[in-house]
Design a protein around this motif. Structure first.
Motif, PDB file in Angstrom:
ATOM      1  N   ARG A   1       0.838  -1.191   0.000  1.00 22.98           N
ATOM      2  CA  ARG A   1       0.000   0.000   0.000  1.00 22.98           C
ATOM      3  C   ARG A   1       0.877   1.246   0.000  1.00 22.98           C
ATOM      4  O   ARG A   1       1.966   1.234   0.567  1.00 22.98           O
ATOM      5  CB  ARG A   1      -0.900   0.027   1.248  1.00 22.98           C
TER       6      ARG A   1
ATOM      7  N   GLY B   1       0.971   6.678   2.432  1.00 24.24           N
ATOM      8  CA  GLY B   1       0.298   7.906   2.810  1.00 24.24           C
ATOM      9  C   GLY B   1       0.995   9.159   2.329  1.00 24.24           C
ATOM     10  O   GLY B   1       0.886  10.220   2.952  1.00 24.24           O
TER      11      GLY B   1
ATOM     12  N   ARG C   1       1.862  12.516   0.156  1.00 26.12           N
ATOM     13  CA  ARG C   1       1.044  13.563  -0.459  1.00 26.12           C
ATOM     14  C   ARG C   1       1.069  13.439  -1.975  1.00 26.12           C
ATOM     15  O   ARG C   1       0.101  13.802  -2.656  1.00 26.12           O
ATOM     16  CB  ARG C   1       1.568  14.941  -0.043  1.00 26.12           C
TER      17      ARG C   1
ATOM     18  N   ASP D   1       2.631  10.514  -4.974  1.00 21.19           N
ATOM     19  CA  ASP D   1       3.240   9.189  -5.123  1.00 21.19           C
ATOM     20  C   ASP D   1       3.697   9.000  -6.563  1.00 21.19           C
ATOM     21  O   ASP D   1       2.874   8.848  -7.472  1.00 21.19           O
ATOM     22  CB  ASP D   1       2.225   8.119  -4.729  1.00 21.19           C
TER      23      ASP D   1
END
Length: 475
Positions: free
Chosen positions: A111, A114, A116, A118
């Protein structure tokens, strides 16, 4: 719950009573199994603590309104399994063998962390998955699939899917595709492992891999007992001099769009690679991971089309549809076909039948071609957006590699370095990026060269992500 050693309080408000009420209300034929399951679960979870004394079968039967024989049978079954213990003349007690468990299913799927923004490469836009067309194909397949087709399949795959894939790959990728030599696999990873096991069984102990290249290739072949030998690239592809000197007789390549450098093998290098394979009685493994996505011209045909007996060709729907489908294909030379099929059979007895029939229908009806065109339009726009944003915020950046695939190589001017500083500032700003140096030993590590994935982000997020990187460096 009563203290250990105390009698079980059988009152309508007692927690233990509540556990058994649904079992007592079950249909007559299922009541015995339901009672056993309820008692077993109460012991497993600790609701009935070890040492708790249970009521007599007569008392429990009367309280629950069931026959005494039903309770006696439940006690005997759970005593035999070790959940309960029974002392002659002293009653029935909760045993100490079972321990309270706290079942928890963890999700180990990769995953995003998180970030901002990617820019990690290799991921398609999963929101482009054609849900409506896929659901329609699924309904059609379930309506037409004969009952006997739900048995164990041909380990190579359903003939219908192998035929559809052979036609698709011949038309789109220039592959010489005999349906009898198409093997349906769970993605390129399984194809890689299958070939590794077969090569190892034939005596191979090493295989060449591109450097830089996909880290997964070395890991997967290692699981089959093969050492991965890094082989350098030049501007035309895999350098044949080091290849010949390595002594390997099998090599993994990405000739249509090399990962991660982004180059396409030249016609001369493709010919030299096949000449090498013939001279050593060797094998070229062609990973065509994103060969359908070329934005400036028609994609270059697969290497396999030049010599199907020296090239094993593999691909999947991971970039065109979704990696979670775990569907791909492997075309093998005739000399390897029987061994690969047998290894596939012993590995998993074949891929799920319904999924195979669904993909076959999706290809036959033109839905797969429509999906590819949709992805090509979206990814071309996103690549152009990324290149423009780099030009605006990082003047002088060189974007190398052909206009294809799901990532670019961006070489930033020296003033943005050193690489460690750039990566530190980007991470602090919440921007996930990966340097080219992560993918091979032969990469010069003094320059800021990034492998930037763009397919999974909207144009707006791509612009924002590049802006965030630039702001982080200015700060």
């Amino acid at each position: 719950m009563t203290p250990s050693g105390a009698a079980w309080e059988m009152t309508p408000s007692g927690a233990a009573w509540e556990l058994l009420v649904p079992a007592a209300a079950a249909p007559a034929r299922a009541r015995g199994r339901a009672l056993q399951a309820a008692l077993r679960e109460a012991v497993r979870t600790g609701r009935l603590a070890p040492g708790t004394r249970l009521p007599s079968s007569r008392e429990l039967a009367a309280d629950l309104g069931v026959s005494r024989g039903l309770v006696t049978e439940a006690y005997e079954q759970l005593t035999a399994e070790g959940y309960l213990r029974s002392d002659r003349g002293a009653g029935t007690w909760v045993g100490a063998a079972a321990r309270a468990a706290h079942p928890r299913a963890r999700d180990l799927a990769p995953r995003p962390a998180g970030a901002r923004a990617d820019f990690l490469p290799g991921t398609p836009d999963l929101s482009l998955f054609p849900r409506a067309a896929w659901a329609a194909a699924q309904r059609g397949v379930l309506a037409e699939l004969p009952h006997q087709a739900l048995g164990y399949p041909d380990p190579r795959g359903l003939p219908r899917l192998r035929t559809a894939l052979a036609e698709l790959l011949a038309r789109r990728r220039g592959v010489v595709a005999d349906p009898e030599r198409v093997i349906v696999v769970s993605g390129v990873a399984q194809a890689t492992t299958l070939l590794g096991f077969v090569l190892h069984a034939r005596g191979a102990r090493a295989i060449g891999v591109e450097d830089p290249g996909s880290p997964e290739h070395g890991t997967l072949y290692a699981s089959a007992g093969l050492d991965a030998v890094p082989l350098p690239l030049d501007d035309e592809g895999l350098a044949t001099g080091p290849l010949k000197e390595s002594g390997v007789r099998a090599v993994v390549t990405t000739p249509a769009h090399q990962f991660p450098s982004g180059i396409a093998y030249s016609a001369r290098r493709r010919t030299e690679l096949l000449d090498w394979a013939r001279s050593v009685d060797g094998l070229v493994v062609e990973d065509d991971y994103d060969g359908d996505f070329r934005y400036d011209r028609a994609p270059v045909g697969a290497l396999q089309g030049l010599d199907p007996e020296r090239v094993a060709y593999t691909g999947s729907v991971s970039k065109s549809l979704a990696p979670g489908l775990r569907l791909g294909w492997l075309l093998v030379p005739a000399a390897l076909a029987e061994e690969v099929v047998e290894r596939k059979r012993t590995m998993d007895l074949g891929n799920p039948v319904v999924d195979q029939a669904l993909l076959a229908r999706f290809v036959e009806r033109g839905d797969y071609d429509r999906q590819l065109r949709r992805c090509q339009r979206a990814y071309r726009e996103r690549r152009d957006t990324l290149v423009s944003a780099l030009e605006e915020h990082f003047p002088g950046t060189e974007v190398s590699g052909i206009a294809a695939g799901l990532h670019v190589i961006a070489a930033l001017p020296g003033r943005y370095g050193p690489p460690e500083y750039f990566l530190e500032r980007a991470a602090a700003a919440g921007v996930a990026v990966r340097p080219l140096a992560d993918y091979g030993r032969a990469v010069e590590r003094a320059d800021v060269r990034l492998v930037l994935g763009y397919a999974h982000q909207s144009p707006a997020r791509i612009r924002d992500g590049v802006r965030l990187m630039a702001q982080a460096l200015r700060a």
